[in-house]
Scaffold this motif. Structure first.
Motif, PDB file in Angstrom:
ATOM      1  N   UNK A 107       0.566  -1.375   0.296  1.00 46.35           N
ATOM      2  CA  UNK A 107      -0.192  -0.251   0.011  1.00 46.35           C
ATOM      3  C   UNK A 107       0.561   1.283  -0.169  1.00 46.35           C
ATOM      4  N   UNK A 108      -0.037   2.233  -0.872  1.00 48.11           N
ATOM      5  CA  UNK A 108       1.564   3.333  -0.651  1.00 48.11           C
ATOM      6  C   UNK A 108      -0.342   4.488  -0.589  1.00 48.11           C
ATOM      7  N   UNK A 109       0.417   5.564   0.829  1.00 46.01           N
ATOM      8  CA  UNK A 109      -1.083   6.170   1.021  1.00 46.01           C
ATOM      9  C   UNK A 109      -0.797   6.026   2.179  1.00 46.01           C
ATOM     10  N   UNK A 130      -1.585  -0.444   6.690  1.00 46.02           N
ATOM     11  CA  UNK A 130      -1.735  -0.613   5.802  1.00 46.02           C
ATOM     12  C   UNK A 130      -1.907  -2.006   6.116  1.00 46.02           C
ATOM     13  N   UNK A 131      -1.551  -3.106   6.610  1.00 49.22           N
ATOM     14  CA  UNK A 131      -1.573  -4.028   6.779  1.00 49.22           C
ATOM     15  C   UNK A 131      -2.798  -4.336   7.603  1.00 49.22           C
ATOM     16  N   UNK A 173      -3.798   3.874  -2.431  1.00 47.16           N
ATOM     17  CA  UNK A 173      -3.405   3.253  -3.543  1.00 47.16           C
ATOM     18  C   UNK A 173      -2.647   1.970  -3.502  1.00 47.16           C
ATOM     19  N   UNK A 174      -2.720   0.979  -4.175  1.00 44.79           N
ATOM     20  CA  UNK A 174      -2.264  -0.762  -3.943  1.00 44.79           C
ATOM     21  C   UNK A 174      -1.875  -1.776  -4.386  1.00 44.79           C
ATOM     22  N   UNK A 175      -1.228  -2.790  -5.240  1.00 42.76           N
ATOM     23  CA  UNK A 175      -1.331  -4.170  -5.602  1.00 42.76           C
ATOM     24  C   UNK A 175      -1.455  -4.973  -4.604  1.00 42.76           C
ATOM     25  N   UNK A 176      -1.781  -5.826  -4.992  1.00 41.53           N
ATOM     26  CA  UNK A 176      -2.368  -6.825  -4.468  1.00 41.53           C
ATOM     27  C   UNK A 176      -2.621  -8.117  -5.333  1.00 41.53           C
TER      28      UNK A 176
END
Length: 257
Positions: A107-109, A130-131, A173-176
């Motif tokens: 996560x970015x943010x 984030x977690x 913003x995230x990647x998953x």
């Protein structure tokens, strides 16, 4: 804030070139110096490297820069802490098992007023927003589909709904990825590039390094690279629109909007 890097491709590929430029932002060309991490899917397995040191000074990051691990799904993160102390347990990406597969999230943010109750089997180990968000996403997916991973057409609307809920709380913003599908969500800033035939040379922004991909690929190869900001200065990067979730598979985005 933090920065994200992802890769999805149709054949196992190494991320050494992109990671060379990306890791320089962890204390050399930028100030994301509060830890870093990277995850590589290999079949149903997942290699995860984490370090609370800045990526530019980390011997582990040097190993990753020099070790051409081949994968079709990669998620990397360099941290500039907003919530949570600088510690290994707070380094992204985070990994959990769901439906017999590893899921990885970065996560970015910042979600400043996010204080969820702990409902479900997925619990945070560290103390980042984030977690907590990752655990909430996985608990939501598991509660909606207790018998196993559903088809993408059913999973996507549930992921979109919980993402919108979390995105309303701040920057998200995230990647998953679960090694099968690669999800990206843009809240403020995220972009991607598709490299495919005819391949050309690419030059990094953060390091004086150029690679001619035509010498390293076959005509059928296809690679999507996703990043917070472009990593190269001689290629066109496509911005992902705020609020958009893209699903990448085999190096191509699928837009469900």
């Amino acid at each position: 804030m933090c920065q994200l890097l992802g890769m999805n491709c149709n054949v196992p590929t190494d991320i050494c070139f992109s990671f060379e430029g990306f890791s320089a932002r962890g204390g050399k060309t930028d100030d994301h110096s509060d830890g870093w991490g990277i995850a590589f899917f290999e079949g149903k397995g997942c290699r995860l490297f984490l370090d609370a040191k800045p990526s530019i000074d980390s011997p582990l990051a040097e190993l990753v820069r020099r070790y051409p691990i081949h994968s079709t799904h990669v998620i990397a993160h360099i941290r500039k802490a907003t919530q949570g102390k600088i510690a290994l347990e707070n380094c992204h990406p985070f990994r959990r098992e769901l439906w017999g597969r590893y899921w990885v999230f970065a996560h970015n943010g910042n979600l400043p007023d996010f204080h969820p109750e702990n409902h479900g089997i997925f619990q945070p180990v560290g103390d980042t927003d984030s977690e907590k968000a990752f655990c909430l996403i996985l608990n939501t997916l598991r509660n909606n589909f207790p018998k196993g991973k559903p088809p993408l057409r059913l999973l996507y609307p549930v992921l979109r709904e919980i993402t919108a809920e979390l995105g309303s709380l701040g920057i998200f913003n995230y990647l998953l990825s679960d090694g099968e599908h690669f999800f990206t969500h843009c809240s403020t800033k995220l972009c991607y590039i598709i490299r495919q035939a005819p391949f050309a040379a690419a030059h990094l922004i953060d390091e004086e390094m150029t690679v001619d991909f035509s010498e390293l690929t076959t005509p059928s190869d296809r690679v999507a690279v996703i990043a917070t900001t472009p990593l190269t200065d001689n290629e066109f990067w496509t911005p992902i629109q705020p609020g958009e979730i893209l699903v990448f598979q085999d190096g191509l985005p699928i837009n469900f909007e």
